[in-house]
Design an enzyme around this catalytic site. Structure first.
Site, PDB file in Angstrom:
ATOM      1  N   CYS A 194     -66.638  25.300  -7.285  1.00  0.00           N
ATOM      2  CA  CYS A 194     -68.026  25.730  -7.052  1.00  0.00           C
ATOM      3  C   CYS A 194     -68.581  26.164  -8.398  1.00  0.00           C
ATOM      4  O   CYS A 194     -68.930  27.319  -8.610  1.00  0.00           O
ATOM      5  CB  CYS A 194     -68.080  26.868  -6.041  1.00  0.00           C
ATOM      6  N   ALA A 195     -68.691  25.206  -9.314  1.00  0.00           N
ATOM      7  CA  ALA A 195     -68.891  25.522 -10.721  1.00  0.00           C
ATOM      8  C   ALA A 195     -70.272  26.067 -11.029  1.00  0.00           C
ATOM      9  O   ALA A 195     -70.436  26.829 -11.985  1.00  0.00           O
ATOM     10  CB  ALA A 195     -68.626  24.279 -11.570  1.00  0.00           C
ATOM     11  N   GLY A 211     -71.667  26.827 -14.626  1.00  0.00           N
ATOM     12  CA  GLY A 211     -70.471  26.695 -15.439  1.00  0.00           C
ATOM     13  C   GLY A 211     -70.025  27.883 -16.247  1.00  0.00           C
ATOM     14  O   GLY A 211     -69.253  27.716 -17.199  1.00  0.00           O
ATOM     15  N   GLY A 212     -70.421  29.104 -15.891  1.00  0.00           N
ATOM     16  CA  GLY A 212     -69.979  30.262 -16.660  1.00  0.00           C
ATOM     17  C   GLY A 212     -68.468  30.390 -16.704  1.00  0.00           C
ATOM     18  O   GLY A 212     -67.868  30.538 -17.783  1.00  0.00           O
ATOM     19  N   LYS A 213     -67.827  30.345 -15.548  1.00  0.00           N
ATOM     20  CA  LYS A 213     -66.367  30.453 -15.514  1.00  0.00           C
ATOM     21  C   LYS A 213     -65.720  29.156 -15.997  1.00  0.00           C
ATOM     22  O   LYS A 213     -64.626  29.183 -16.571  1.00  0.00           O
ATOM     23  CB  LYS A 213     -65.895  30.805 -14.103  1.00  0.00           C
ATOM     24  N   ASP A 271     -69.641  20.642  -7.974  1.00  0.00           N
ATOM     25  CA  ASP A 271     -70.616  21.426  -7.224  1.00  0.00           C
ATOM     26  C   ASP A 271     -71.432  20.466  -6.363  1.00  0.00           C
ATOM     27  O   ASP A 271     -71.444  19.249  -6.606  1.00  0.00           O
ATOM     28  CB  ASP A 271     -71.534  22.212  -8.162  1.00  0.00           C
ATOM     29  N   ASP A 317     -65.007  29.836  -6.592  1.00  0.00           N
ATOM     30  CA  ASP A 317     -65.947  30.946  -6.776  1.00  0.00           C
ATOM     31  C   ASP A 317     -67.041  30.717  -5.739  1.00  0.00           C
ATOM     32  O   ASP A 317     -68.076  30.125  -6.021  1.00  0.00           O
ATOM     33  CB  ASP A 317     -66.488  30.926  -8.196  1.00  0.00           C
ATOM     34  N   CYS A 373     -68.571  37.233  -5.644  1.00  0.00           N
ATOM     35  CA  CYS A 373     -69.259  38.407  -6.200  1.00  0.00           C
ATOM     36  C   CYS A 373     -69.856  39.181  -5.028  1.00  0.00           C
ATOM     37  O   CYS A 373     -71.048  39.478  -4.994  1.00  0.00           O
ATOM     38  CB  CYS A 373     -70.320  37.996  -7.206  1.00  0.00           C
TER      39      CYS A 373
END
Length: 391
Positions: free
Chosen positions: A207-208, A211-213, A231, A279, A332
């Site tokens: 679940c990009a 793309g932070g992670k 995604d 994520d 989160c």
């Protein structure tokens, strides 16, 4: 703008934010930017004052108010310096009648409070968030970057983490433009670290988003191995390419999935991944420091849909792992339905898996995973778990 006119502008913006939250429209920041684009006469001090009024009213109001005026009256009844600006002057708000209702204060909507994980410090969910940086190891080291940000402090437990004060204009810095750093909350960095990625691995960020992670995982791979960012939302995934170019992570592969048909598109990867990061889409209860109006968007029905979607994603993620591989589940969010409850449900549905202890100093053990909260860890709120597929 006069001080009273600034309050009236905040009332008008709050009306727009309330309607947008109710109808699933744009976020508050977007609405504020549009408002001032149409009102060029407002100077920088006006814009800053109006924005502060808006977010002060949003932060103190747990339930979605009836109107922007009610939201500001609620704030005015706590702050006399604002109350006196309801003076009926030109471009200002009408005086407050003694019996006129204002929005009640609170940190968490009443229906949601019992669903939060028990260790969560509810009032701390609404503090102001700092700016956290991650040094990009593909291009730099902390020793190289730290002198470029003399006001930054190291973040405990993160070798590549630096923290700046709220509102620091990072994207105007040469370090950001050159790809030496990324803006990334410390909690998000800890989740990336919990993936324990090493060069040569096959890694899927399922679940990009933008793309932070993914970029943090790319740095851990050091350009060796396979990294797939997947995604279902094209516009989000499209934002990864320029970020990867800036970061020197052009080896990332992207995969656009058709929602509801992901398993078929991923079938060729079954049994190949060393690490899969899920994520998952979530309620965002851990990000209220940055998006306090998100409280006004969440409903019991929406939470139900998110919980169902999280379980569905976990189920089609599981076959991707090779024996001995690790599935990292993260949200989160700070409700147990989205955290510990999802891990219990996954382990009940999938035999041959176990939850591993995550050995970091930050956070607290909770329901087979790890819980990070603003009050305890000075991060955004996260739940994450590491699930191992046994050989």
């Amino acid at each position: 703008m006069t001080p009273s006119a600034r309050v009236q502008a905040a009332v008008e913006l709050l009306d727009a934010i309330i309607a947008s939250a109710r109808d699933g429209g744009p976020a508050a920041d977007t609405l504020i930017a549009r408002y001032f684009k149409e009102r060029r006469y407002a100077g920088s001090r006006d814009r800053r004052a109006v924005r502060d009024h808006v977010y002060d009213a949003v932060r103190r109001t747990a339930e979605r108010p009836e109107s922007g005026r009610a939201a500001m009256i609620g704030l005015a009844r706590e702050r006399t310096e604002i109350a006196v600006l309801f003076d009926g002057s030109p471009h200002g708000p009408a005086p407050i009648a003694p019996e006129e209702p204002g929005a009640a204060g609170g940190a968490v909507p009443a229906w949601l409070a019992p669903l939060l994980a028990n260790p969560v410090e509810q009032q701390e969910l609404l503090g102001r968030a700092p700016v956290d940086l991650r040094v990009n190891r593909l291009k730099a080291t902390p020793d190289k970057v730290a002198p470029l940000f003399p006001d930054a402090v190291a973040i405990d437990g993160l070798l590549d983490g630096l923290r700046l004060s709220e509102g620091w204009p990072v994207e105007q810095s040469d370090a950001w433009k050159q790809g030496l750093i990324e803006v990334q909350d410390a909690g998000s960095q800890l989740i990336s670290a919990a993936c324990a990625v090493e060069p040569g691995m096959t890694v899927i960020d399922l679940c990009a988003g933008a793309g932070g992670k993914t970029l943090a995982l790319a740095a851990a791979l050091a350009g060796e191995g396979t990294l797939i960012a997947a995604d279902t939302i094209r516009s989000r995934l499209a934002r990864l390419a320029p970020r990867a170019e800036r970061a020197g992570a052009t080896f990332i592969e992207t995969l656009l999935l058709d929602q509801g048909h992901e398993a078929g598109a991923l079938e060729s990867l079954n049994g190949r991944a060393d690490v899969v990061l899920v994520d998952a889409p979530c309620s965002g209860t851990g990000t209220w420091r940055r998006n306090p109006e998100a409280r006004w968007r969440l409903t019991p029905a929406r939470l139900d849909r998110l919980v169902q979607e999280q379980a569905r994603i976990l189920d089609f993620a599981a076959p991707l792992l090779a024996p001995g591989g690790a599935l990292i589940y993260a949200t989160c969010a700070l409700t147990d339905r989205e955290g510990a409850g999802q891990v219990r449900g996954f382990l009940d549905r999938h035999h041959g898996w176990e939850a591993e202890q995550i050995r970091i100093e930050q956070g607290r053990d909770h329901g087979g995973g790890r819980l990070l909260t603003p009050g305890h860890d000075a991060t955004d709120g996260f739940y994450f778990a590491r699930l191992r597929r046994m050989a």
